[in-house]
Design an enzyme around this catalytic site. Structure first.
Site, short mmCIF file in Angstrom:
data_model
loop_
_atom_site.label_atom_id
_atom_site.label_comp_id
_atom_site.label_asym_id
_atom_site.label_seq_id
_atom_site.Cartn_x
_atom_site.Cartn_y
_atom_site.Cartn_z
N HIS A 146 0.84 -1.20 0.00
CA HIS A 146 0.00 0.00 0.00
C HIS A 146 0.88 1.25 0.00
CE1 HIS A 146 -3.40 2.60 0.74
NE2 HIS A 146 -2.79 3.11 1.79
N ASP A 162 0.54 6.03 7.37
CA ASP A 162 -0.82 5.77 7.83
C ASP A 162 -1.83 6.52 6.98
OD1 ASP A 162 0.24 4.20 9.82
OD2 ASP A 162 0.19 5.78 11.34
N LYS A 167 -0.50 11.02 1.60
CA LYS A 167 0.37 10.38 0.61
C LYS A 167 -0.03 10.76 -0.81
CE LYS A 167 -0.57 6.25 2.09
NZ LYS A 167 -1.42 6.61 3.24
N SER A 168 -1.33 10.69 -1.10
CA SER A 168 -1.79 10.99 -2.46
C SER A 168 -1.60 12.47 -2.79
CB SER A 168 -3.27 10.59 -2.61
OG SER A 168 -3.43 9.19 -2.47
N ASP A 185 -2.18 3.60 -4.28
CA ASP A 185 -2.96 2.75 -3.38
C ASP A 185 -2.41 1.32 -3.33
OD1 ASP A 185 -5.07 2.39 -1.52
OD2 ASP A 185 -6.15 1.26 -3.05
N ARG A 250 15.84 12.24 14.87
CA ARG A 250 16.15 13.46 14.13
C ARG A 250 17.37 13.28 13.24
NH1 ARG A 250 15.30 19.08 14.88
NH2 ARG A 250 17.00 20.34 14.03
#
Length: 324
Positions: A146, A162, A167-168, A185, A250
């Protein structure tokens, strides 16, 4: 090798156009498959297909002009004996290549035993190479992951994270900056070699990107042909994490990797927060990965520089250093 569901009919359908195959005998053997034990013992596609070989009868047998010439020189008794031994062990199918017509007695024997017999005008060597590549691809380890898979600066990059992290939206921003979409996806990954994994988009989702509030976007139609890619080799994974993620480092001292089909893929984590330009950060991560592949490690160089400075400072404060 795993070849579940691979039968003569499916191999013929997938390769008939490229190899110009004709099915001339043994139509009843359409469901003929590789011997299960033989397929499991095979270490590569080279074991599954080759020139006529009675020592390895379970593989796909390809007969070119030399093999047919040899066959025709045999006595009728030797023909029956050798072909009988071969067909008795039920090879998946036979291919007569080089544009040679199959001998009538071979065609008749294949018909009686329901052994598929194909012909091709292409050279036997080319037929073998094509079938080996085909079998390697369909039997290769594969997984669906995914995320958004992109071509960024010529490198295959998978953006993960998550749900709801954007993301898209990040993928859309990168596409608008000139990079290319491979899949959104669901991404199908196949390990085609010892050191590379290829990612593709499932046919149902081809060229599509889902963005919350906008729905499905046809990237090829909106941005043009150059905004999409058919496939890419994965080289980098970008993991988006929330700002309050306690595991976030970091300045990670050790490189991070994610195992994909048994191959470690370099991974970087980027925190998502208001005001951060994620597209620029991803591009910088890709450029830094390119440098790492060329042997340039900025963090290692900095640590070497720091170590040298500390050693120089320690030497200057030592009694011997003060005397000098």
């Amino acid at each position: 090798m795993e070849l579940t569901g691979v039968i003569a009919q499916s191999i013929f359908d997938d390769n008939a156009a490229d190899l110009k195959l004709s099915w001339v005998a043994g139509l009843e053997g359409a469901d003929r498959a590789f011997d299960v034990d033989f397929a499991k013992e095979a270490t590569s596609a080279a074991d599954l297909v080759g020139h006529l070989n009675l020592i390895h009868p379970n593989r796909i047998q390809v007969l070119g002009k030399p093999e047919i010439t040899y066959y025709q020189r045999l006595s009728e008794e030797n023909r029956k004996r050798q072909m009988g031994e071969l067909i008795l062990l039920e090879p998946p199918f036979l291919v007569v290549a080089d544009g040679v017509d199959p001998p009538p007695d071979l065609e008749l024997r294949c018909t009686r035993s329901s052994t598929p017999l194909f012909t091709s005008p292409i050279s036997s060597a080319a037929v073998i190479d094509h079938l080996r590549l085909y079998l390697s691809r369909i039997s290769a380890p594969r997984v669906t992951m995914h995320g958004v898979f992109l071509d960024i600066l010529g490198m295959g990059v998978l953006i993960m994270g998550d749900s709801g992290l954007g993301k898209s939206e990040l993928g859309l921003e990168l596409i608008s900056r000139g990079h290319g979409l491979v899949a959104d996806d669901a991404v199908d990954f196949v390990r085609l070699g010892p050191d590379f994994i290829e990612g593709r988009c499932p046919p149902l989702l081809q060229n599509l990107l889902e963005v919350r509030g906008l729905g499905l976007l046809d990237i090829k139609t909106i941005f043009g042909e150059t905004a999409v890619r058919r496939k890419m080799k994965i080289k980098l994974i970008v993991q988006l994490v929330r700002r309050n993620d306690g595991e976030f480092e970091r300045l990670p001292l050790d490189s991070q990797y994610l195992d994909v089909l048994g191959l470690p893929i370099h991974m970087v984590k980027i925190q998502v927060a208001a005001g951060r330009n994620l597209a620029v950060l991803v591009e910088a991560a890709v450029r830094n990965t390119i440098l790492r592949l060329r042997g340039i490690d900025t963090l290692r160089d900095f640590m070497d520089r720091q170590r040298a400075a500390m050693q120089a400072e320690a030497a200057s404060h030592s009694p011997q250093g003060r005397l000098l």
